[in-house]
Design a protein around this motif. Sequence first.
Motif, PDB file in Angstrom:
ATOM      1  N   GLY A  99      -7.573 -15.558  62.546  1.00 11.73           N
ATOM      2  CA  GLY A  99      -8.559 -15.788  61.489  1.00 11.73           C
ATOM      3  C   GLY A  99      -8.081 -16.847  60.502  1.00 11.73           C
ATOM      4  N   LYS A 100      -6.789 -16.918  60.315  1.00  7.38           N
ATOM      5  CA  LYS A 100      -6.229 -17.911  59.402  1.00  7.38           C
ATOM      6  C   LYS A 100      -6.540 -19.319  59.897  1.00  7.38           C
ATOM      7  CE  LYS A 100      -2.196 -17.131  57.134  1.00  7.38           C
ATOM      8  NZ  LYS A 100      -0.742 -16.905  57.000  1.00  7.38           N
ATOM      9  N   TRP A 124      -7.157 -13.728  48.875  1.00  5.03           N
ATOM     10  CA  TRP A 124      -6.124 -13.815  49.916  1.00  5.03           C
ATOM     11  C   TRP A 124      -5.383 -15.119  49.695  1.00  5.03           C
ATOM     12  CZ3 TRP A 124      -6.375 -16.026  55.353  1.00  5.03           C
ATOM     13  CH2 TRP A 124      -5.274 -15.595  56.108  1.00  5.03           C
ATOM     14  N   ASN A 174      -8.808  -8.257  50.997  1.00  6.22           N
ATOM     15  CA  ASN A 174      -7.374  -8.286  50.821  1.00  6.22           C
ATOM     16  C   ASN A 174      -7.152  -9.205  49.624  1.00  6.22           C
ATOM     17  OD1 ASN A 174      -4.628  -8.656  50.945  1.00  6.22           O
ATOM     18  ND2 ASN A 174      -4.615  -9.675  52.914  1.00  6.22           N
ATOM     19  N   ASP A 202     -15.309 -13.888  55.382  1.00  7.19           N
ATOM     20  CA  ASP A 202     -14.097 -13.483  56.095  1.00  7.19           C
ATOM     21  C   ASP A 202     -14.200 -11.975  56.324  1.00  7.19           C
ATOM     22  OD1 ASP A 202     -11.583 -12.717  56.917  1.00  7.19           O
ATOM     23  OD2 ASP A 202     -10.500 -13.865  55.393  1.00  7.19           O
ATOM     24  N   TYR A 205     -11.518  -7.421  58.013  1.00  9.18           N
ATOM     25  CA  TYR A 205     -11.312  -5.971  57.808  1.00  9.18           C
ATOM     26  C   TYR A 205     -12.588  -5.165  58.028  1.00  9.18           C
ATOM     27  CZ  TYR A 205      -6.805  -7.291  55.893  1.00  9.18           C
ATOM     28  OH  TYR A 205      -5.533  -7.799  55.753  1.00  9.18           O
ATOM     29  N   LYS A 237      -6.536  -7.255  62.712  1.00  4.57           N
ATOM     30  CA  LYS A 237      -6.482  -6.065  61.875  1.00  4.57           C
ATOM     31  C   LYS A 237      -7.150  -4.871  62.549  1.00  4.57           C
ATOM     32  CE  LYS A 237      -4.397  -8.838  59.109  1.00  4.57           C
ATOM     33  NZ  LYS A 237      -4.954  -9.723  58.128  1.00  4.57           N
ATOM     34  N   ARG A 245      -2.522 -13.703  67.962  1.00  6.45           N
ATOM     35  CA  ARG A 245      -3.111 -14.912  67.402  1.00  6.45           C
ATOM     36  C   ARG A 245      -4.470 -15.231  68.033  1.00  6.45           C
ATOM     37  NH1 ARG A 245      -2.326 -14.128  63.745  1.00  6.45           N
ATOM     38  NH2 ARG A 245      -2.654 -16.162  62.820  1.00  6.45           N
TER      39      ARG A 245
HETATM   40  C1  LIG Z   1      -4.891 -11.023  57.945  1.00  8.81           C
HETATM   41  C2  LIG Z   1      -6.004 -11.793  57.320  1.00  8.81           C
HETATM   42  C3  LIG Z   1      -6.660 -12.869  57.985  1.00  8.81           C
HETATM   43  C4  LIG Z   1      -6.344 -13.432  59.327  1.00  8.81           C
HETATM   44  O1  LIG Z   1      -5.266 -13.060  59.998  1.00  8.81           O
HETATM   45  P1  LIG Z   1      -4.937 -13.638  61.432  1.00  8.81           P
HETATM   46  O2  LIG Z   1      -3.695 -12.920  61.804  1.00  8.81           O
HETATM   47  O3  LIG Z   1      -4.739 -15.117  61.299  1.00  8.81           O
HETATM   48  O4  LIG Z   1      -6.091 -13.339  62.340  1.00  8.81           O
HETATM   49  C5  LIG Z   1      -7.711 -13.477  57.352  1.00  8.81           C
HETATM   50  N1  LIG Z   1      -8.121 -13.084  56.136  1.00  8.81           N
HETATM   51  C6  LIG Z   1      -7.539 -12.083  55.489  1.00  8.81           C
HETATM   52  C7  LIG Z   1      -8.072 -11.699  54.172  1.00  8.81           C
HETATM   53  C8  LIG Z   1      -6.454 -11.404  56.044  1.00  8.81           C
HETATM   54  O5  LIG Z   1      -5.858 -10.427  55.355  1.00  8.81           O
END
Ligand SMILES: *Cc1c(COP(=O)(O)O)cnc(C)c1O
Length: 388
Positions: A99-100, A124, A174, A202, A205, A237, A245
């Motif tokens: 997601g990052k 985040w 988050n 996003d 969660y 998550k 990944r």
């Molecule tokens: C953990 C997280 C992500 C993405 O995590 P990836 O491991 O890259 O999939 C995205 N947004 C938030 C708020 C997160 O806590």
Amino acid sequence: MKLAARVSLVTPSLTLEITAKAKALKAKGIDICSFTAGEPDFDTPEHIKAAAKKALDEGKTKYGPAAGEPKLREAIANKLRTENGLDYQAANIIVTNGGKHSLFNLMLALLDPGDEVIIPAPYWLSYPEMVKLAGGHPVIVQTDASSGYKITPKQLRQAVTPRSRLLVFNSPSNPTGVVYSPAEIQALAEVVVEKDLLVVSDEIYEKILYGKAQHVSIGSLGPEIFARTIISHGFAKGYSMTGWRIGYLAGAKELIQAVTTIQGHSTSNVCTFAQYGAIAALEGSQDCVESMRQAFAQRRDAMLERLNAIGGLTCARPDGAFYVFIDISKTGLTSLEFCDRLLETQQVAAIPGIAFGADDHIRLSYATDMESINKGMERLDRFVRSLF
Ligand SMILES: *Cc1c(COP(=O)(O)O)cnc(C)c1O
């Protein structure tokens, strides 16, 4: 060495740094209670691992399409249509390295120098950094306990300028665990449409919710907001697949094509056999998701009960994700001072709120076992008592 100017725009990830520090102490044999985890502590469910192993054995070891395996894109589109009411086809989806990476790609594809991205704080920690790396300008809108850590439509309207492009929206959140109600999401959607912004939702969660909280995707609230919505999501998550990944971005075809071009010249496809694990995650039984959620729910309750008994700290009840966000303002310490001293004197690791744009808070993750929670809360209690 002379480095590019963009490097100095960003700060290293504080959460990764503190997590590493706690791990190093633990490796030395010191009894650390760590509440820094930004990931579930469960292993990936067996049927998901089996599907990836099978793909590996079948030779799914070659380059694939940059946008992802067609079957996975299809499965993701199907999930978004049936579970979230979002009218996407495979062509609206790109599979990314988490997601990052989805969000980073999005910023690269969308932002011109000086374009503004509205980010509600606490946020985040990677959001503002990604915006800066892409040449954009993060506009932080502060929220606090008085609004339940939620941005109001009025605040959003006031933050808009002629350079505003995008709102970053994260529910469940988050670091706060906040879940916006459908009515609150509707009210924000109206401002996004009125001001002709885009919104990236996003939803990583989505599946980790408690009590009566429900997840509504902002893009499902009507055709006008749908056209302005981009979904960032992933498997990390909900399915405990952080190390795999795999994430995805969903949105208008031309945006997805642009992101595919960027990805085609940077990372190419996500690890091919890992994508088969993701297909199994979506198409297999969802019981694993529910059993992890139930474990989080129990830990949340245990942690909140202990925390509420500690004088001098206050925290809101989180409705989602696996974090509690604690107001430490009565202690008079900055969040870094608080976390440093807590680690040094009581061997408890927590993340300072300054990482999330809230220096009078700390974040504790309850993605850890009950024994650590009980022991850690005892130590936290002792620490806070020592301050007053
Ligand atoms: C953990 C997280 C992500 C993405 O995590 P990836 O491991 O890259 O999939 C995205 N947004 C938030 C708020 C997160 O806590």
